[in-house]
Design an enzyme around this catalytic site. Structure first.
Site, PDB file in Angstrom:
ATOM      1  N   GLU A 173     -18.166 -24.621  13.919  1.00  0.00           N
ATOM      2  CA  GLU A 173     -18.030 -23.851  12.678  1.00  0.00           C
ATOM      3  C   GLU A 173     -17.492 -24.709  11.534  1.00  0.00           C
ATOM      4  O   GLU A 173     -16.453 -24.425  10.947  1.00  0.00           O
ATOM      5  CB  GLU A 173     -17.164 -22.621  12.952  1.00  0.00           C
ATOM      6  CG  GLU A 173     -17.830 -21.718  13.991  1.00  0.00           C
ATOM      7  CD  GLU A 173     -17.079 -20.436  14.266  1.00  0.00           C
ATOM      8  OE1 GLU A 173     -16.053 -20.188  13.614  1.00  0.00           O
ATOM      9  OE2 GLU A 173     -17.527 -19.673  15.145  1.00  0.00           O
ATOM     10  N   HIS A 412     -19.275  -4.301  21.469  1.00  0.00           N
ATOM     11  CA  HIS A 412     -18.585  -5.553  21.139  1.00  0.00           C
ATOM     12  C   HIS A 412     -17.619  -5.920  22.254  1.00  0.00           C
ATOM     13  O   HIS A 412     -16.758  -5.124  22.624  1.00  0.00           O
ATOM     14  CB  HIS A 412     -17.817  -5.422  19.812  1.00  0.00           C
ATOM     15  CG  HIS A 412     -17.207  -6.724  19.368  1.00  0.00           C
ATOM     16  ND1 HIS A 412     -15.898  -6.849  18.993  1.00  0.00           N
ATOM     17  CD2 HIS A 412     -17.745  -7.966  19.271  1.00  0.00           C
ATOM     18  CE1 HIS A 412     -15.652  -8.118  18.664  1.00  0.00           C
ATOM     19  NE2 HIS A 412     -16.753  -8.814  18.829  1.00  0.00           N
ATOM     20  N   GLU A 414     -15.207  -8.869  22.691  1.00  0.00           N
ATOM     21  CA  GLU A 414     -14.480 -10.100  22.347  1.00  0.00           C
ATOM     22  C   GLU A 414     -13.669 -10.477  23.583  1.00  0.00           C
ATOM     23  O   GLU A 414     -12.962  -9.630  24.138  1.00  0.00           O
ATOM     24  CB  GLU A 414     -13.563  -9.839  21.143  1.00  0.00           C
ATOM     25  CG  GLU A 414     -12.598 -10.972  20.821  1.00  0.00           C
ATOM     26  CD  GLU A 414     -13.296 -12.290  20.494  1.00  0.00           C
ATOM     27  OE1 GLU A 414     -14.082 -12.327  19.546  1.00  0.00           O
ATOM     28  OE2 GLU A 414     -13.061 -13.289  21.219  1.00  0.00           O
ATOM     29  N   HIS A 482     -21.050 -14.940  20.105  1.00  0.00           N
ATOM     30  CA  HIS A 482     -20.294 -15.674  19.082  1.00  0.00           C
ATOM     31  C   HIS A 482     -19.383 -16.701  19.745  1.00  0.00           C
ATOM     32  O   HIS A 482     -18.847 -16.450  20.826  1.00  0.00           O
ATOM     33  CB  HIS A 482     -19.491 -14.710  18.202  1.00  0.00           C
ATOM     34  CG  HIS A 482     -20.336 -14.108  17.126  1.00  0.00           C
ATOM     35  ND1 HIS A 482     -19.998 -14.127  15.801  1.00  0.00           N
ATOM     36  CD2 HIS A 482     -21.550 -13.502  17.194  1.00  0.00           C
ATOM     37  CE1 HIS A 482     -20.951 -13.549  15.095  1.00  0.00           C
ATOM     38  NE2 HIS A 482     -21.905 -13.152  15.914  1.00  0.00           N
ATOM     39  N   GLU A 483     -19.262 -17.826  19.076  1.00  0.00           N
ATOM     40  CA  GLU A 483     -18.483 -18.969  19.577  1.00  0.00           C
ATOM     41  C   GLU A 483     -18.963 -19.509  20.924  1.00  0.00           C
ATOM     42  O   GLU A 483     -18.145 -19.980  21.728  1.00  0.00           O
ATOM     43  CB  GLU A 483     -16.972 -18.649  19.678  1.00  0.00           C
ATOM     44  CG  GLU A 483     -16.316 -18.278  18.385  1.00  0.00           C
ATOM     45  CD  GLU A 483     -16.433 -16.796  18.072  1.00  0.00           C
ATOM     46  OE1 GLU A 483     -16.468 -15.995  19.009  1.00  0.00           O
ATOM     47  OE2 GLU A 483     -16.508 -16.438  16.889  1.00  0.00           O
ATOM     48  N   GLU A 501     -24.008 -17.238  17.452  1.00  0.00           N
ATOM     49  CA  GLU A 501     -23.415 -17.682  16.193  1.00  0.00           C
ATOM     50  C   GLU A 501     -23.428 -19.215  16.234  1.00  0.00           C
ATOM     51  O   GLU A 501     -24.354 -19.833  15.766  1.00  0.00           O
ATOM     52  CB  GLU A 501     -22.017 -17.096  16.047  1.00  0.00           C
ATOM     53  CG  GLU A 501     -21.394 -17.404  14.707  1.00  0.00           C
ATOM     54  CD  GLU A 501     -19.925 -17.047  14.674  1.00  0.00           C
ATOM     55  OE1 GLU A 501     -19.465 -16.622  13.630  1.00  0.00           O
ATOM     56  OE2 GLU A 501     -19.221 -17.217  15.695  1.00  0.00           O
ATOM     57  N   GLU A 507     -19.259 -15.143   7.459  1.00  0.00           N
ATOM     58  CA  GLU A 507     -17.875 -14.661   7.548  1.00  0.00           C
ATOM     59  C   GLU A 507     -16.874 -15.643   6.932  1.00  0.00           C
ATOM     60  O   GLU A 507     -15.786 -15.244   6.540  1.00  0.00           O
ATOM     61  CB  GLU A 507     -17.509 -14.388   9.006  1.00  0.00           C
ATOM     62  CG  GLU A 507     -17.507 -15.642   9.866  1.00  0.00           C
ATOM     63  CD  GLU A 507     -17.254 -15.364  11.344  1.00  0.00           C
ATOM     64  OE1 GLU A 507     -17.583 -14.259  11.809  1.00  0.00           O
ATOM     65  OE2 GLU A 507     -16.718 -16.261  12.021  1.00  0.00           O
TER      66      GLU A 507
END
Ligand code: NOJ
Ligand code: CA
Length: 702
Positions: A173, A412, A414, A482-483, A501, A507
């Protein structure tokens, strides 16, 4: 030189130690040529040229092993095998309907003289580049073994312009730096970085792939990998004096790179090349080097657009956690409502209503489950259980409401980096999705990987991401990570693995100091997106005044946000802003309503990494075309030939352009919409302001 001096010279010693080089062969397709030989030390070498121009100068190949004899020299060729391949295939979803996989293959079978150990190298030459991978065949002398290093080199032979991010074991990122190879130094970048992940970037001259380069004589070269399975990600060390890139594999906590068990294959190393930047984006080489899916029934896999309870947390209007900012009372006992948990039933229904009304297929809700009080920076293992909703999130009510409105829900999960915890809970988590009709999941790995001390891009995590994709497949759930490690075309094998991502998304305009520079989206397709779709989350309409930090803004115009739906391909594409920020601009939102996420055809019309990009795509199964044009910090006028449109047909073109008074800093939300009837013989003038863009829908008139 005297005779005595000659005998003592390094050259002579080299001659004494080595035997003469040995030809292995040439492989050619179109303008791409590959030349293979063993050098005097018995080291495998390869060279690549394109249209007679050097792409890769003589470069070594080989492996360094932890306990066994290194497989890097003293080889003899014990056989070669050639194969030609030319077939078309149809992806489950994608940028085009048909993909041609056309290559010449050469397998070189090597035997190491002293150890007798075997190593094969498989080369494929395509019209647009070269792929190769190592194969450790089944053999008595090498069973379980540890790869300490891979010595694959890419000798670039020139100080190319390059678009790079630092070699970091945990994240991609970063903003891209454009420099010469000789200038690659990531020290300051790594220090300055404001990202939330823990950064480990031990090599100051290390970069990540996909690495995009441009030579002084106009060749575009992209280096990456395909089919990253059971192996760590490859990063590249840049020898700044000799322009040699050497693979560095992301280690595990004790410094080993890969544990393998023969027979084993490494991922493909890929070199995509053209004298035209557009061809790099059109290349299907990475997908072609991945295995076809074995899935028989793919009817449940459906690309979709979505909105979500998300940007309001990113911009701190709402919270993920239920108990941040609890309500309080003033001195007189009056209630002060501080509570602003985003994922509450009423708010979620508002998004479902917006989606249902506006042709948006799905709704993502983050912060719905317990754990968010503790999720960040604490490095705790069991933060989330992925099944327990907060008291104000009525999962049953929400699911049946969504169903009644024809809207799908996106789960979601996480993990806050706790991948082992996720592995233990995965079946429970996916069962919950099945029970309440969630058809997709967005997973996340923010922070340090716990508790094993692995890195995001090491072999253990690479295996974890694949396990998660397989688990999702088993439960008929689509997945967006993501990540994770950056993608390498595995969406061909796992078509439910829609996107990742693994780069700096929109973001960053919410929470980072510098956001994303206007050039960012012109570089992403040439770098990160070469491996697969990105969940970039475009579609921000309120480009200023969304953050508590004064002066923070999204560094694009509104029209450019629309263009990103075409220029940044993904089968799962968010309309990331809040419904209330769309309500005042429903004429512009019409483009997001109309634009598809699955295509029959794609034409890269204009492209230059770091500068500009114009792409036209044809809607899957329909006659409509869509165009996106973006520019960097420079304004741009361009004339686009509409020759891509189907001949003889008429289209209603709706052009969403930067307004006459649009200005990146003072008036980014200014746009104008015009309409025209056009056909393939017409041309279109586009006028992009600095940081601007244009989006066009071409609806077929029947
Ligand atoms: C980082 C992800 O990129 C973002 O989309 C998400 O909202 C947060 N992590 C929380 O999971
Ligand atoms: Ca992220």
């Amino acid at each position: 030189m005297s005779a005595r001096n000659l005998f003592l010279s390094p050259l002579f010693i080299l001659i004494l130690n080595s035997t003469s080089a040995q030809e292995i062969g040439n492989l050619r397709l179109g303008k791409t040529n590959l030349h293979l030989f063993l050098d005097g030390y018995g080291r495998p070498n390869y060279e690549v040229s394109f249209n007679g121009k050097a792409v890769i100068e003589a470069s070594h190949l080989g492996m360094v092993l932890a306990e066994d004899e290194n497989l890097d020299k003293n080889f003899e060729v014990i056989g070669t095998r050639k194969n030609s391949f030319d077939q078309n295939w149809q992806p489950v979803w994608g940028e085009v309907k048909n993909i041609r996989n056309h290559y010449e293959e050469l397998t070189v079978r090597l035997r190491q003289k002293q150890s007798g150990n075997l190593l094969n190298i498989i080369f494929r030459v395509f019209e647009d580049g070269v792929g190769f991978r190592y194969e450790f065949p089944l053999q008595p002398g090498l069973k379980y073994f540890v790869v300490k290093d891979e010595v694959t080199q890419f000798h670039m032979g020139g100080d190319h312009k390059t678009f790079w991010i630092p070699a970091d074991y945990d994240t991609n990122e970063y903003p891209y730096t454009t420099s010469r190879l000789s200038e690659v130094d990531n020290t300051e970048l790594v220090k300055k970085s404001t990202d939330i992940a823990v950064r480990v970037a031990p090599d100051p001259n290390g970069v990540q792939t996909p690495l995009m380069m441009k030579t002084n004589d106009g060749l575009y070269i992209n280096i990456h990998e395909a089919a990253l399975v059971n192996y760590p990600a490859m990063q590249l060390h840049v020898d700044r004096n000799n322009f040699i890139l050497t693979s560095t594999l992301v280690p595990d906590p004790v410094g080993s790179k890969a544990f393998l068990h023969a027979p084993a294959l490494t991922p493909w190393r890929t070199i995509i090349v053209s004298d035209n930047a557009a061809d790099i984006l059109a290349s299907k080489m990475i997908l072609n080097l991945n295995e076809p899916t074995t899935l028989k029934n793919t009817s449940w896999i459906k690309p979709t657009k979505f909105v979500g309870v998300w940007w309001e947390m990113q911009t701190e209007k709402a919270t993920w956690s239920y108990s941040d900012f609890p309500d309080s009372t003033d001195a007189h006992g009056n209630l002060i409502p501080n509570h602003r948990h985003g994922a509450n039933t009423q708010n979620v229904k508002r998004y479902i209503d917006f989606a249902a009304k506006n042709n948006i297929g799905a709704v993502l809700v983050e912060g719905w489950n317990t754990g968010w009080e503790d999720w960040f920076g604490k490095w705790k293992e069991d933060v989330f259980d992925f099944v327990t909703p907060y008291p104000d999130f009525d999962i049953k009510e929400i699911s049946s409401y969504a169903k009644s409105k024809g809207v799908k829900m996106i789960m979601h999960n996480e993990t806050s980096g706790s991948a082992t915890n996720y592995e233990r809970q995965m079946d429970t988590a996916f069962r919950l999705m099945n029970k309440f009709g969630y058809t997709s999941v967005k997973t996340g790995y923010v922070g340090k990987i716990i508790p094993r001390g692995e890195y995001h891009d090491g072999q253990w995590m690479v295996r974890h991401y694949e396990r998660a994709a397989k688990k999702a497949l088993q439960y008929h759930v689509m997945i967006d990570m993501h990540e994770p490690v950056r993608p390498t075309g595995l969406q061909r094998t796992y078509p439910n693995w829609l996107a990742c991502e693994a780069a700096r998304g929109n973001e960053y305009n919410a929470f980072s100091e510098f956001g994303n520079k206007p050039e960012h989206e012109t570089i992403l397709p040439f770098t990160r997106l070469m491996g697969g779709p990105m969940d970039y989350t475009p579609g921000i309409f309120k480009l200023r005044g969304y953050s508590k930090v004064a002066g923070r803004q999204v560094q694009t115009t509104l029209a450019k946000q629309l263009a990103l739906y075409v220029t940044l391909y993904s089968p799962i594409q968010m309309a990331a802003d809040l419904p209330e920020n769309y309500e005042g601009h429903m004429d512009a939102f019409q483009f997001i309503k109309d634009v598809p996420v699955d295509w029959d055809d794609t034409k890269i019309l204009e492209a230059e990494p770091g500068d500009y990009l114009t792409i036209a795509r044809k809607e899957k199964g329909k006659g409509n075309w869509f165009l996106g044009a973006i520019t960097d910090e420079n304004s741009r006028k361009t004339k686009i030939s509409l020759g891509f449109l189907d001949r003889g047909k008429k289209y209603r073109a709706r052009i969403y352009a930067d307004g006459d008074n649009a200005d990146l800093h003072n008036n980014p939300e200014s746009y104008k919409i015009t309409e025209r009837t056009v056909s393939s013989i017409d041309e279109l003038d586009l006028n992009l302001v600095a940081g601007g863009g244009a989006a066009v829908s071409f609806m077929e008139i029947k």
